[in-house]
Write a protein that holds these residues in place. Structure first.
Motif, PDB file in Angstrom:
ATOM      1  N   ASN A  74       0.802  -1.227   0.000  1.00  8.96           N
ATOM      2  CA  ASN A  74       0.000   0.000   0.000  1.00  8.96           C
ATOM      3  C   ASN A  74       0.831   1.272   0.000  1.00  8.96           C
ATOM      4  N   HIS A  75       2.120   1.166  -0.223  1.00  6.60           N
ATOM      5  CA  HIS A  75       2.996   2.324  -0.258  1.00  6.60           C
ATOM      6  C   HIS A  75       3.360   2.643  -1.702  1.00  6.60           C
ATOM      7  N   PRO A  76       3.543   3.922  -2.032  1.00  2.00           N
ATOM      8  CA  PRO A  76       3.817   4.304  -3.424  1.00  2.00           C
ATOM      9  C   PRO A  76       5.000   3.564  -4.051  1.00  2.00           C
ATOM     10  N   GLU A  77       6.087   3.376  -3.288  1.00  2.08           N
ATOM     11  CA  GLU A  77       7.251   2.688  -3.851  1.00  2.08           C
ATOM     12  C   GLU A  77       6.922   1.238  -4.192  1.00  2.08           C
ATOM     13  N   ALA A  78       6.195   0.577  -3.309  1.00  3.46           N
ATOM     14  CA  ALA A  78       5.818  -0.822  -3.538  1.00  3.46           C
ATOM     15  C   ALA A  78       4.855  -0.926  -4.712  1.00  3.46           C
ATOM     16  N   GLN A  79       3.919   0.010  -4.811  1.00  3.49           N
ATOM     17  CA  GLN A  79       2.970  -0.009  -5.920  1.00  3.49           C
ATOM     18  C   GLN A  79       3.679   0.217  -7.255  1.00  3.49           C
ATOM     19  N   GLU A  80       4.664   1.105  -7.254  1.00  6.02           N
ATOM     20  CA  GLU A  80       5.438   1.361  -8.465  1.00  6.02           C
ATOM     21  C   GLU A  80       6.215   0.107  -8.878  1.00  6.02           C
ATOM     22  N   TYR A  81       6.833  -0.548  -7.912  1.00  6.76           N
ATOM     23  CA  TYR A  81       7.554  -1.792  -8.179  1.00  6.76           C
ATOM     24  C   TYR A  81       6.596  -2.865  -8.719  1.00  6.76           C
ATOM     25  N   ASP A  82       5.435  -3.012  -8.066  1.00  7.02           N
ATOM     26  CA  ASP A  82       4.447  -3.996  -8.517  1.00  7.02           C
ATOM     27  C   ASP A  82       3.997  -3.704  -9.943  1.00  7.02           C
ATOM     28  N   ASP A  83       3.796  -2.432 -10.264  1.00  8.46           N
ATOM     29  CA  ASP A  83       3.373  -2.046 -11.616  1.00  8.46           C
ATOM     30  C   ASP A  83       4.439  -2.401 -12.653  1.00  8.46           C
ATOM     31  N   ARG A  84       5.704  -2.105 -12.349  1.00  7.48           N
ATOM     32  CA  ARG A  84       6.798  -2.453 -13.278  1.00  7.48           C
ATOM     33  C   ARG A  84       6.898  -3.965 -13.455  1.00  7.48           C
ATOM     34  N   ARG A  85       6.785  -4.675 -12.371  1.00  9.38           N
ATOM     35  CA  ARG A  85       6.853  -6.142 -12.389  1.00  9.38           C
ATOM     36  C   ARG A  85       5.708  -6.719 -13.223  1.00  9.38           C
ATOM     37  N   THR A  86       4.495  -6.228 -12.997  1.00 10.19           N
ATOM     38  CA  THR A  86       3.332  -6.691 -13.752  1.00 10.19           C
ATOM     39  C   THR A  86       3.496  -6.396 -15.235  1.00 10.19           C
ATOM     40  N   THR A  87       3.932  -5.198 -15.562  1.00  8.97           N
ATOM     41  CA  THR A  87       4.140  -4.823 -16.966  1.00  8.97           C
ATOM     42  C   THR A  87       5.147  -5.762 -17.625  1.00  8.97           C
ATOM     43  N   TYR A  88       6.238  -6.059 -16.940  1.00 13.13           N
ATOM     44  CA  TYR A  88       7.246  -6.966 -17.483  1.00 13.13           C
ATOM     45  C   TYR A  88       6.660  -8.369 -17.707  1.00 13.13           C
ATOM     46  N   LEU A  89       5.983  -8.912 -16.699  1.00 16.03           N
ATOM     47  CA  LEU A  89       5.428 -10.262 -16.823  1.00 16.03           C
ATOM     48  C   LEU A  89       4.363 -10.321 -17.920  1.00 16.03           C
ATOM     49  N   GLU A  90       3.550  -9.277 -18.026  1.00 13.78           N
ATOM     50  CA  GLU A  90       2.544  -9.236 -19.097  1.00 13.78           C
ATOM     51  C   GLU A  90       3.204  -9.129 -20.464  1.00 13.78           C
ATOM     52  N   SER A  91       4.353  -8.474 -20.548  1.00 13.43           N
ATOM     53  CA  SER A  91       5.064  -8.370 -21.827  1.00 13.43           C
ATOM     54  C   SER A  91       5.568  -9.742 -22.291  1.00 13.43           C
ATOM     55  N   LEU A  92       5.689 -10.684 -21.367  1.00 11.10           N
ATOM     56  CA  LEU A  92       6.094 -12.050 -21.700  1.00 11.10           C
ATOM     57  C   LEU A  92       4.890 -12.934 -22.052  1.00 11.10           C
ATOM     58  N   GLY A  93       3.694 -12.345 -21.985  1.00 12.97           N
ATOM     59  CA  GLY A  93       2.493 -13.084 -22.363  1.00 12.97           C
ATOM     60  C   GLY A  93       1.695 -13.662 -21.208  1.00 12.97           C
ATOM     61  N   TYR A  94       2.039 -13.294 -19.980  1.00 11.20           N
ATOM     62  CA  TYR A  94       1.312 -13.790 -18.811  1.00 11.20           C
ATOM     63  C   TYR A  94       0.196 -12.820 -18.446  1.00 11.20           C
TER      64      TYR A  94
END
Length: 121
Positions: A74-94
């Motif tokens: 629930n912290h901005p830094e963690a949310q930013e990290y989660d967003d980058r991580r999600t974007t990367y994993l989705e770019s791999l087709g997940y």
């Protein structure tokens, strides 16, 4: 040239094992529903690594990743990290879906419905 291993990297094996033995209460609760092909016959793994990320739950046949988020997310830094991580994993087709821990306890039926709605077949 050797192909780069994407799943279950050896260097993350000990950390994955440690995480599997230290599931959060929400992860343990959801795992009871997902393990051993209990949920609509799909095989899920817990604390699975893809690239250098360890995801909470993964279904290979559906290319589906399930993440549970507690207070730390629930912290901005963690949310930013989660967003980058999600974007990367989705770019791999997940497909990545996220739930707050409390949702698992308070509305399990809705969580399971959301998971199944992301199945391709």
């Amino acid at each position: 040239m050797q192909k780069q291993r994407l799943h279950t990297k050896k260097e993350l094996e000990a950390f994955r094992k440690e995480l599997r033995h230290k599931l959060t209460p929400a992860e343990a609760f959801l795992w009871k529903q997902l393990k051993a092909k209990n949920f609509l016959g799909r095989r899920f793994t817990k604390q699975h690594s893809i690239a250098y990320f360890i995801v909470d739950f993964y279904c290979a046949t559906e290319k589906l990743i399930i993440e549970l988020d507690g207070e730390a997310h629930n912290h901005p830094e963690a949310q930013e990290y989660d967003d980058r991580r999600t974007t990367y994993l989705e770019s791999l087709g997940y497909t990545v879906i996220r739930f707050e821990n409390r949702m698992v306890f308070e509305n399990l039926a809705s969580v399971l419905n959301e998971i199944s709605s992301n199945f391709k077949s």
